[in-house]
Design a protein around this motif. Sequence first.
Motif, PDB file in Angstrom:
ATOM      1  N   VAL A 141       0.827  -1.214   0.000  1.00 17.79           N
ATOM      2  CA  VAL A 141       0.000   0.000   0.000  1.00 17.79           C
ATOM      3  C   VAL A 141       0.861   1.264   0.000  1.00 17.79           C
ATOM      4  O   VAL A 141       0.535   2.256  -0.643  1.00 17.79           O
ATOM      5  CB  VAL A 141      -0.970  -0.002   1.215  1.00 17.79           C
ATOM      6  CG1 VAL A 141      -1.629   1.351   1.404  1.00 17.79           C
ATOM      7  CG2 VAL A 141      -2.020  -1.080   1.054  1.00 17.79           C
ATOM      8  N   LYS A 142       2.007   1.192   0.666  1.00 19.96           N
ATOM      9  CA  LYS A 142       2.844   2.402   0.828  1.00 19.96           C
ATOM     10  C   LYS A 142       3.319   2.985  -0.507  1.00 19.96           C
ATOM     11  O   LYS A 142       3.566   4.180  -0.614  1.00 19.96           O
ATOM     12  CB  LYS A 142       4.029   2.136   1.758  1.00 19.96           C
ATOM     13  CG  LYS A 142       4.993   1.082   1.260  1.00 19.96           C
ATOM     14  CD  LYS A 142       6.145   0.882   2.246  1.00 19.96           C
ATOM     15  CE  LYS A 142       7.213  -0.079   1.738  1.00 19.96           C
ATOM     16  NZ  LYS A 142       6.732  -1.433   1.363  1.00 19.96           N
ATOM     17  N   ASN A 143       3.431   2.138  -1.536  1.00 16.49           N
ATOM     18  CA  ASN A 143       3.893   2.631  -2.849  1.00 16.49           C
ATOM     19  C   ASN A 143       2.778   3.233  -3.695  1.00 16.49           C
ATOM     20  O   ASN A 143       3.029   3.870  -4.706  1.00 16.49           O
ATOM     21  CB  ASN A 143       4.451   1.483  -3.696  1.00 16.49           C
ATOM     22  CG  ASN A 143       5.587   0.785  -3.010  1.00 16.49           C
ATOM     23  OD1 ASN A 143       6.484   1.431  -2.495  1.00 16.49           O
ATOM     24  ND2 ASN A 143       5.537  -0.536  -2.971  1.00 16.49           N
ATOM     25  N   ILE A 144       1.534   2.941  -3.323  1.00 20.57           N
ATOM     26  CA  ILE A 144       0.429   3.207  -4.242  1.00 20.57           C
ATOM     27  C   ILE A 144       0.004   4.674  -4.200  1.00 20.57           C
ATOM     28  O   ILE A 144      -0.204   5.241  -3.130  1.00 20.57           O
ATOM     29  CB  ILE A 144      -0.798   2.321  -3.900  1.00 20.57           C
ATOM     30  CG1 ILE A 144      -0.373   0.855  -3.848  1.00 20.57           C
ATOM     31  CG2 ILE A 144      -1.939   2.577  -4.865  1.00 20.57           C
ATOM     32  CD1 ILE A 144      -0.694  -0.006  -4.987  1.00 20.57           C
ATOM     33  N   LEU A 145      -0.161   5.245  -5.402  1.00 16.96           N
ATOM     34  CA  LEU A 145      -0.684   6.614  -5.502  1.00 16.96           C
ATOM     35  C   LEU A 145      -2.212   6.570  -5.516  1.00 16.96           C
ATOM     36  O   LEU A 145      -2.874   7.335  -4.832  1.00 16.96           O
ATOM     37  CB  LEU A 145      -0.184   7.275  -6.790  1.00 16.96           C
ATOM     38  CG  LEU A 145       1.325   7.185  -7.076  1.00 16.96           C
ATOM     39  CD1 LEU A 145       1.653   7.870  -8.395  1.00 16.96           C
ATOM     40  CD2 LEU A 145       2.114   7.821  -5.934  1.00 16.96           C
ATOM     41  N   ALA A 146      -2.752   5.681  -6.347  1.00 14.16           N
ATOM     42  CA  ALA A 146      -4.208   5.506  -6.457  1.00 14.16           C
ATOM     43  C   ALA A 146      -4.472   4.342  -7.401  1.00 14.16           C
ATOM     44  O   ALA A 146      -3.536   3.798  -7.996  1.00 14.16           O
ATOM     45  CB  ALA A 146      -4.876   6.769  -7.000  1.00 14.16           C
TER      46      ALA A 146
END
Length: 418
Positions: A141-146
Amino acid sequence: MDYDIKDRNLKSLGKKRIEWADQHMKVLADIRKRFEKEKPLKGKRIGACLHVTVETANLMRTLVAGGGEVRLCASNPLSTQDDVSASLVEDYNIPVFAIKGEDNETYYKHINSVLDMEPHITMDDGADLISTLHSKRESLVKNILAGTEETTTGVVRLRAMAQKGVLKYPVIAVNDSETKYLFDNRYGTGQSTLDGILRATNTLLAGKTFVVCGYGWCGRGIAIRARGMGANLIITEVNPVKAIEAVMDGFRVMKGVDAAKIADIMVTATGDINVIDTPHFEVMKDGALIANSGHFDVEINKKALKSLAIKIKELRPFVEMYQLKNGKKVYLLAEGRLVNLSAAEGHPPEVMDMSFANQSLAAEYITNNFKKLERKVYKLPEDLDYEIARMKLASIKTEIDTLTEEQEKYLSSWEIGT
Ligand code: ADE
């Protein structure tokens, strides 16, 4: 390059078919040209879980042209076009993890192979990627922008997640753009569902009693097209407003069990479970065809159907005969999975053009605006939706009027009356 596909030798058929579709996806091609110059997705890793079709191949090419790094897996075990996977891997250097007919375990293994790239953007059709990420790969989740979501069923799941406060990043509901649901859901599903039924069975529609369960945009599309082929339509609904709409559109409306008694063909397009169940199977006519056009294979209760059967036999590809204890036979198409993508090729490129223009612009929008977005489900801004409509009109060389200054002023005034 890491990938998992059926057969690399299918690539030349795949490439020809991808190029044929591309000829009919002018909006996406224009976006691709701009992306090639501007590289709006440069450095972004995009994990996609979509139906692996020729149209999706052209979306993947567009994202790569924009500078994105992509990986693709299937959003349904039966919808993959193996020649397309081969061409994407061999001709376009795009890693694909999808094999038509893969079992559930392989399906999720492939989803995990896409997640292994540690995406910045997730692109879903049905929300399986995002829900696997949330439940099993939370550290990503930490890498995700959207993320983006293509279909009604996925948007319903995501809204439920947002409401419960468990959605961990923003998602653009591509489905909710007007240039998506009004065309893809209605005309795409309408045509491709009939295409799937006809390719599987070669049945005649004229004069048949054709029941459509659900009168959303997809159900409407199926009903108008089936009526156009001469079938007698019946709609089943749970929503009173949609039911009145169906009546006023000239369709008969009745309860599902009553419709099942007279159906020659019964198709689900509701997004809900067990829409055709034991009470329906028990009253069905001998020879009835049943098919599903909703995203998941839950709308026809296959377990119940199996338990009523004394014999099950595949008669043609995508046609299974169930001989019931009451002596009647009913025919289940495409294992109750999306009949349009399993037994046919899904929606035609002309409508996927707009859907995937929305996906491309959504990826660009996320890249430029992710800092402003909260953990919610958003629509793509209306100006982008309308820009896609304008591009589509231009591609079919259709001009429309514009408001005069006087007309604009009138619309924004309240003083002028009778
Ligand atoms: N959904 C419905 N039809 C499709 C197609 N042709 N390609 C990708 N996704 C789809």
